[in-house]
Design a protein around this motif. Structure first.
Motif, PDB file in Angstrom:
ATOM      1  N   GLU A  65       0.843  -1.185   0.000  1.00  0.00           N
ATOM      2  CA  GLU A  65       0.000   0.000   0.000  1.00  0.00           C
ATOM      3  C   GLU A  65       0.889   1.250   0.000  1.00  0.00           C
ATOM      4  O   GLU A  65       1.978   1.227   0.587  1.00  0.00           O
ATOM      5  N   PRO A  66       0.451   2.343  -0.635  1.00  0.00           N
ATOM      6  CA  PRO A  66       1.294   3.559  -0.686  1.00  0.00           C
ATOM      7  C   PRO A  66       1.741   4.051   0.698  1.00  0.00           C
ATOM      8  O   PRO A  66       2.902   4.401   0.886  1.00  0.00           O
ATOM      9  N   TRP A  67       0.838   4.066   1.674  1.00  0.00           N
ATOM     10  CA  TRP A  67       1.212   4.536   3.004  1.00  0.00           C
ATOM     11  C   TRP A  67       2.267   3.633   3.634  1.00  0.00           C
ATOM     12  O   TRP A  67       3.160   4.102   4.344  1.00  0.00           O
ATOM     13  N   GLY A 113       2.822   1.361  16.916  1.00  0.00           N
ATOM     14  CA  GLY A 113       1.396   1.371  17.235  1.00  0.00           C
ATOM     15  C   GLY A 113       0.543   1.588  15.998  1.00  0.00           C
ATOM     16  O   GLY A 113      -0.442   0.877  15.758  1.00  0.00           O
ATOM     17  N   PHE A 114       0.922   2.554  15.175  1.00  0.00           N
ATOM     18  CA  PHE A 114       0.188   2.835  13.937  1.00  0.00           C
ATOM     19  C   PHE A 114       0.259   1.634  12.992  1.00  0.00           C
ATOM     20  O   PHE A 114      -0.753   1.207  12.426  1.00  0.00           O
ATOM     21  N   TYR A 115       1.450   1.085  12.822  1.00  0.00           N
ATOM     22  CA  TYR A 115       1.644  -0.048  11.914  1.00  0.00           C
ATOM     23  C   TYR A 115       0.800  -1.247  12.344  1.00  0.00           C
ATOM     24  O   TYR A 115       0.099  -1.857  11.528  1.00  0.00           O
ATOM     25  N   TRP A 116       0.848  -1.598  13.628  1.00  0.00           N
ATOM     26  CA  TRP A 116       0.073  -2.750  14.099  1.00  0.00           C
ATOM     27  C   TRP A 116      -1.423  -2.469  14.003  1.00  0.00           C
ATOM     28  O   TRP A 116      -2.196  -3.365  13.665  1.00  0.00           O
ATOM     29  N   LEU A 117      -1.848  -1.245  14.289  1.00  0.00           N
ATOM     30  CA  LEU A 117      -3.263  -0.890  14.146  1.00  0.00           C
ATOM     31  C   LEU A 117      -3.705  -1.096  12.700  1.00  0.00           C
ATOM     32  O   LEU A 117      -4.753  -1.698  12.436  1.00  0.00           O
ATOM     33  N   MET A 118      -2.913  -0.618  11.766  1.00  0.00           N
ATOM     34  CA  MET A 118      -3.252  -0.762  10.347  1.00  0.00           C
ATOM     35  C   MET A 118      -3.232  -2.227   9.924  1.00  0.00           C
ATOM     36  O   MET A 118      -4.078  -2.663   9.143  1.00  0.00           O
ATOM     37  N   GLU A 119      -2.257  -2.978  10.413  1.00  0.00           N
ATOM     38  CA  GLU A 119      -2.177  -4.404  10.081  1.00  0.00           C
ATOM     39  C   GLU A 119      -3.430  -5.148  10.531  1.00  0.00           C
ATOM     40  O   GLU A 119      -4.036  -5.880   9.758  1.00  0.00           O
ATOM     41  N   PHE A 120      -3.797  -4.975  11.798  1.00  0.00           N
ATOM     42  CA  PHE A 120      -4.868  -5.787  12.374  1.00  0.00           C
ATOM     43  C   PHE A 120      -6.266  -5.279  12.050  1.00  0.00           C
ATOM     44  O   PHE A 120      -7.241  -5.998  12.258  1.00  0.00           O
TER      45      PHE A 120
END
Length: 166
Positions: A65-67, A113-120
């Motif tokens: 994904e771009p982000w 935190g942001f990465y795991w939030l987006m992942e899950f």
């Protein structure tokens, strides 16, 4: 004794050193390739291993994904300097870098935190929690160890503070 020799007497500090050496390696060997091109175009052993890992355990990373590409580029070319500073701080016992490393670690808390939030919360969450956490968990472990060690004292590497890492 020279500061580097004292690191051998601080086993948890050596764990932080080892973790951050791995993070620098990952930034150079994996994240720079991901930043430059899709994983399918990655080269070398680490490129192939990362492609296989993403296909099995991290489909969002594989989708690029771009982000996530931008975040990975920031990690590869920006956060890698923080990993290097953390590594040197803990290896050499540099109290002078305590505050910059704490600020970097605060940025890592936000990034992870942001990465795991987006992942899950994505439409393709990790299919296997243990497979995902295996390579991602050391980042959280390092954050906990760094915060515990550096918040314990304004001079955590001074002679009297040594015992707090054992």
């Amino acid at each position: 004794a020279p500061r580097g020799d004292r690191a051998m007497a601080r086993p948890l500090d050596l764990l932080v050193v080892a973790l951050n050496a791995f993070f620098v390696f990952s930034a150079v060997a994996i994240e720079r390739q991901y930043c430059a091109a899709p994983l399918e175009e990655a080269t070398g052993f680490m490129g192939e291993a990362t492609l296989a890992y993403a296909a099995k355990y991290n489909p969002l990373f594989l989708r690029r994904e771009p982000w996530l590409r931008v975040a990975t580029c920031i990690s590869a070319y920006g956060l890698s300097w923080g990993y290097a500073a953390t590594l040197l701080t803990f290896l050499l016992g540099l109290d002078a870098l305590r505050m910059p490393v704490l600020l970097f670690t605060a940025a890592k808390v936000y990034a992870i935190g942001f990465y795991w939030l987006m992942e899950f919360t994505s439409d393709v969450p990790p299919p296997d929690l243990l497979g995902f956490v295996g390579p991602e968990g050391p980042y959280v472990l390092s954050i906990v160890l760094v915060l515990w060690r550096l918040l314990s004292s304004p001079t955590p590497f001074a002679r009297g503070a040594r015992a707090k890492s054992d």
